[in-house]
Design a protein around this motif. Sequence first.
Motif, PDB file in Angstrom:
ATOM      1  N   MET A 104      75.816  21.368  50.291  1.00 25.80           N
ATOM      2  CA  MET A 104      76.624  21.946  49.198  1.00 25.80           C
ATOM      3  C   MET A 104      76.871  23.434  49.460  1.00 25.80           C
ATOM      4  O   MET A 104      77.990  23.930  49.261  1.00 25.80           O
ATOM      5  CB  MET A 104      75.899  21.782  47.856  1.00 25.80           C
ATOM      6  CG  MET A 104      75.859  20.347  47.376  1.00 25.80           C
ATOM      7  SD  MET A 104      74.856  20.262  45.868  1.00 25.80           S
ATOM      8  CE  MET A 104      74.572  18.504  45.744  1.00 25.80           C
ATOM      9  N   LEU A 105      75.851  24.145  49.903  1.00 27.60           N
ATOM     10  CA  LEU A 105      76.025  25.587  50.186  1.00 27.60           C
ATOM     11  C   LEU A 105      77.055  25.785  51.295  1.00 27.60           C
ATOM     12  O   LEU A 105      77.925  26.654  51.207  1.00 27.60           O
ATOM     13  CB  LEU A 105      74.680  26.213  50.587  1.00 27.60           C
ATOM     14  CG  LEU A 105      73.655  26.380  49.467  1.00 27.60           C
ATOM     15  CD1 LEU A 105      72.274  26.702  50.038  1.00 27.60           C
ATOM     16  CD2 LEU A 105      74.084  27.473  48.487  1.00 27.60           C
ATOM     17  N   GLU A 127      79.466  23.770  52.100  1.00 27.37           N
ATOM     18  CA  GLU A 127      80.801  23.448  51.568  1.00 27.37           C
ATOM     19  C   GLU A 127      81.347  24.564  50.683  1.00 27.37           C
ATOM     20  O   GLU A 127      82.553  24.717  50.530  1.00 27.37           O
ATOM     21  CB  GLU A 127      80.755  22.125  50.795  1.00 27.37           C
ATOM     22  CG  GLU A 127      80.707  20.945  51.746  1.00 27.37           C
ATOM     23  CD  GLU A 127      80.540  19.596  51.049  1.00 27.37           C
ATOM     24  OE1 GLU A 127      80.678  18.583  51.737  1.00 27.37           O
ATOM     25  OE2 GLU A 127      80.259  19.579  49.832  1.00 27.37           O
ATOM     26  N   LYS A 128      80.445  25.338  50.129  1.00 28.08           N
ATOM     27  CA  LYS A 128      80.876  26.464  49.276  1.00 28.08           C
ATOM     28  C   LYS A 128      81.049  27.735  50.110  1.00 28.08           C
ATOM     29  O   LYS A 128      81.217  28.821  49.571  1.00 28.08           O
ATOM     30  CB  LYS A 128      79.856  26.688  48.153  1.00 28.08           C
ATOM     31  CG  LYS A 128      79.850  25.551  47.116  1.00 28.08           C
ATOM     32  CD  LYS A 128      78.685  25.691  46.133  1.00 28.08           C
ATOM     33  CE  LYS A 128      78.418  24.400  45.360  1.00 28.08           C
ATOM     34  NZ  LYS A 128      79.519  23.923  44.515  1.00 28.08           N
ATOM     35  N   GLY A 129      80.950  27.595  51.426  1.00 28.75           N
ATOM     36  CA  GLY A 129      81.301  28.708  52.307  1.00 28.75           C
ATOM     37  C   GLY A 129      80.137  29.525  52.863  1.00 28.75           C
ATOM     38  O   GLY A 129      80.349  30.520  53.550  1.00 28.75           O
ATOM     39  N   VAL A 130      78.896  29.117  52.585  1.00 33.49           N
ATOM     40  CA  VAL A 130      77.763  29.905  53.107  1.00 33.49           C
ATOM     41  C   VAL A 130      77.573  29.598  54.592  1.00 33.49           C
ATOM     42  O   VAL A 130      77.518  28.432  54.996  1.00 33.49           O
ATOM     43  CB  VAL A 130      76.459  29.595  52.323  1.00 33.49           C
ATOM     44  CG1 VAL A 130      75.315  30.448  52.851  1.00 33.49           C
ATOM     45  CG2 VAL A 130      76.666  29.814  50.829  1.00 33.49           C
ATOM     46  N   GLU A 153      73.566  20.943  42.535  1.00 34.41           N
ATOM     47  CA  GLU A 153      74.853  21.660  42.582  1.00 34.41           C
ATOM     48  C   GLU A 153      74.763  22.963  41.783  1.00 34.41           C
ATOM     49  O   GLU A 153      75.268  24.015  42.214  1.00 34.41           O
ATOM     50  CB  GLU A 153      75.942  20.746  41.988  1.00 34.41           C
ATOM     51  CG  GLU A 153      77.350  21.296  42.120  1.00 34.41           C
ATOM     52  CD  GLU A 153      78.124  20.639  43.263  1.00 34.41           C
ATOM     53  OE1 GLU A 153      78.055  19.403  43.392  1.00 34.41           O
ATOM     54  OE2 GLU A 153      78.772  21.385  44.016  1.00 34.41           O
ATOM     55  N   ALA A 162      73.017  25.442  43.847  1.00 29.43           N
ATOM     56  CA  ALA A 162      73.910  25.938  44.919  1.00 29.43           C
ATOM     57  C   ALA A 162      74.895  26.955  44.345  1.00 29.43           C
ATOM     58  O   ALA A 162      75.118  28.024  44.942  1.00 29.43           O
ATOM     59  CB  ALA A 162      74.646  24.763  45.558  1.00 29.43           C
ATOM     60  N   ASP A 163      75.450  26.650  43.148  1.00 31.94           N
ATOM     61  CA  ASP A 163      76.408  27.588  42.528  1.00 31.94           C
ATOM     62  C   ASP A 163      75.735  28.919  42.204  1.00 31.94           C
ATOM     63  O   ASP A 163      76.317  29.986  42.422  1.00 31.94           O
ATOM     64  CB  ASP A 163      76.993  26.980  41.237  1.00 31.94           C
ATOM     65  CG  ASP A 163      78.027  25.897  41.549  1.00 31.94           C
ATOM     66  OD1 ASP A 163      78.633  25.958  42.648  1.00 31.94           O
ATOM     67  OD2 ASP A 163      78.210  24.996  40.713  1.00 31.94           O
ATOM     68  N   VAL A 208      75.272  30.874  45.416  1.00 32.07           N
ATOM     69  CA  VAL A 208      76.551  31.411  45.906  1.00 32.07           C
ATOM     70  C   VAL A 208      76.987  32.596  45.047  1.00 32.07           C
ATOM     71  O   VAL A 208      77.430  33.637  45.563  1.00 32.07           O
ATOM     72  CB  VAL A 208      77.633  30.307  45.934  1.00 32.07           C
ATOM     73  CG1 VAL A 208      79.007  30.894  46.211  1.00 32.07           C
ATOM     74  CG2 VAL A 208      77.282  29.278  47.007  1.00 32.07           C
ATOM     75  N   ALA A 209      76.824  32.475  43.728  1.00 29.96           N
ATOM     76  CA  ALA A 209      77.208  33.577  42.828  1.00 29.96           C
ATOM     77  C   ALA A 209      76.374  34.804  43.159  1.00 29.96           C
ATOM     78  O   ALA A 209      76.877  35.939  43.203  1.00 29.96           O
ATOM     79  CB  ALA A 209      77.002  33.154  41.374  1.00 29.96           C
ATOM     80  N   ASN A 230      77.536  36.454  46.302  1.00 35.03           N
ATOM     81  CA  ASN A 230      78.817  37.154  46.155  1.00 35.03           C
ATOM     82  C   ASN A 230      78.751  38.319  45.172  1.00 35.03           C
ATOM     83  O   ASN A 230      79.749  39.014  44.981  1.00 35.03           O
ATOM     84  CB  ASN A 230      79.907  36.173  45.699  1.00 35.03           C
ATOM     85  CG  ASN A 230      80.174  35.124  46.782  1.00 35.03           C
ATOM     86  OD1 ASN A 230      79.963  35.401  47.958  1.00 35.03           O
ATOM     87  ND2 ASN A 230      80.602  33.943  46.400  1.00 35.03           N
TER      88      ASN A 230
END
Length: 403
Positions: free
Chosen positions: A279-280, A282-285, A391, A394-395, A398-399, A402
């Motif tokens: 998931m990470l 896929e979220k661009g990590v 998920e 993972a969000d 990612v937050a 960023n």
Amino acid sequence: MHNTRKITDDIIWVGATDRQVQLFENLFPLAHGMSYNSYVLLDEKTALLDTVDSSISDIYMENILHALGGRELDYLIIHHMEPDHCANIEAVLRRFPDVKLVGNKTTFKFLEQFYDVHVKDNYHPVKGGDTLELGKRTLKFIMAPNVHWPEVMFSYDISDGFLFSADGFGSFSPLDGNLFSDELDFDGRIKEESRRYFVNIIGKFGSNVLKVLKKLNGLPINMILPLHGPIFRDKEHISYMIDRYRQWASYEPEQESVLILFGSMYGNTENAVGNLATMLAEKGVKNLRLYDISNTDPSLLMSEMWSYSHIVLASPNYNGDLMYKMDTVIREALRLNLQNRKISFMTNATWGGAALKTMESYFEDPKHFEIVGEPVKISSSVKVDNVPEIEALADAIVASLNA
Ligand SMILES: Cc1cc2nc3c(=O)[nH]c(=O)nc-3n(C[C@H](O)[C@H](O)[C@H](O)COP(=O)(O)O)c2cc1C
């Protein structure tokens, strides 16, 4: 036969590599052995900078005699009194009974504690800022307490800007003829092994490292000559190493990405972190790393923890608490003073236990750690029902990356 190499016309490397040793300090795995560096300076006076480990004593004495070319030895400078650098002091004294031993008060205290030598007349005590005139070269001593042990000191060659840095800037590394970092795979093995060495050997003493770096501020440094691993003479490599030492000693991460450390007996916790990693990604990590703590040496895990900004710790409950290897990894990282990291948790329970509570208790100081996301709690195996909470974690990560 001797095997030495010239660093300059008047500085000769007289060290060697022990290729049989598999664990440095009987703890840290070595891929292809360990180098022990020592240097002979030929000036109006002669000086030997440190000795070496007992495993390479035979060639070492041949190297010194060859480098000296029949001259007497005037000084033995002892930057660090650990046995891997001091095992040959007695042999040097036997061969050169009049040699002056250059060290500080603590050096001589440790010398007398480790070895049965009683040679007070040979002592040449120095303090920080003192100099030793060798002729063309003058060495200035810079005390570096706890840049591994309390007695450690560096010496700085004023004329050429050469820094003899004891264990500082060392690495877990053999030397195979190529002595200089610019002759070696600097971007690969040297960078990795320098960090693993720093973290496990010196990482605990970040504030001491920063104090020494402050003392070096403004001094031109044209070469760094450590007691293990490659010598740095390339300007970019020197700046890289000094910058990394400042960063690692400040406990600043080297990269903004996610390191996942997990324990798993039957593969279910591994499955959960595997899903988190996907998931990470896929979220661009990028540059995600995932390690099974049961089969990865802790020294590598420590090194990676120094590198990454975000760390996910995932452990099953085991006999009512945290899996003991995870407990060991966390406690060792904290003993080495790891701080300034973003931490997330995942646990797995079949009937219950304190694994999560124990992990949380280690990271409750908000000055040093930020907890990211809600802990994911798996019951024995990962189900579709667990996807939303994985998920959500993972969000949150990612937050945070960023932010
Ligand atoms: C020796 C042993 C002790 C365990 N102790 C506990 C426990 O105290 N509480 C618990 O909920 N599960 C316990 N478990 C079950 C693990 O938590 C179980 O392996 C996990 O739920 C599945 O994850 P895994 O496949 O990643 O190992 C234990 C398992 C083993 C092998």
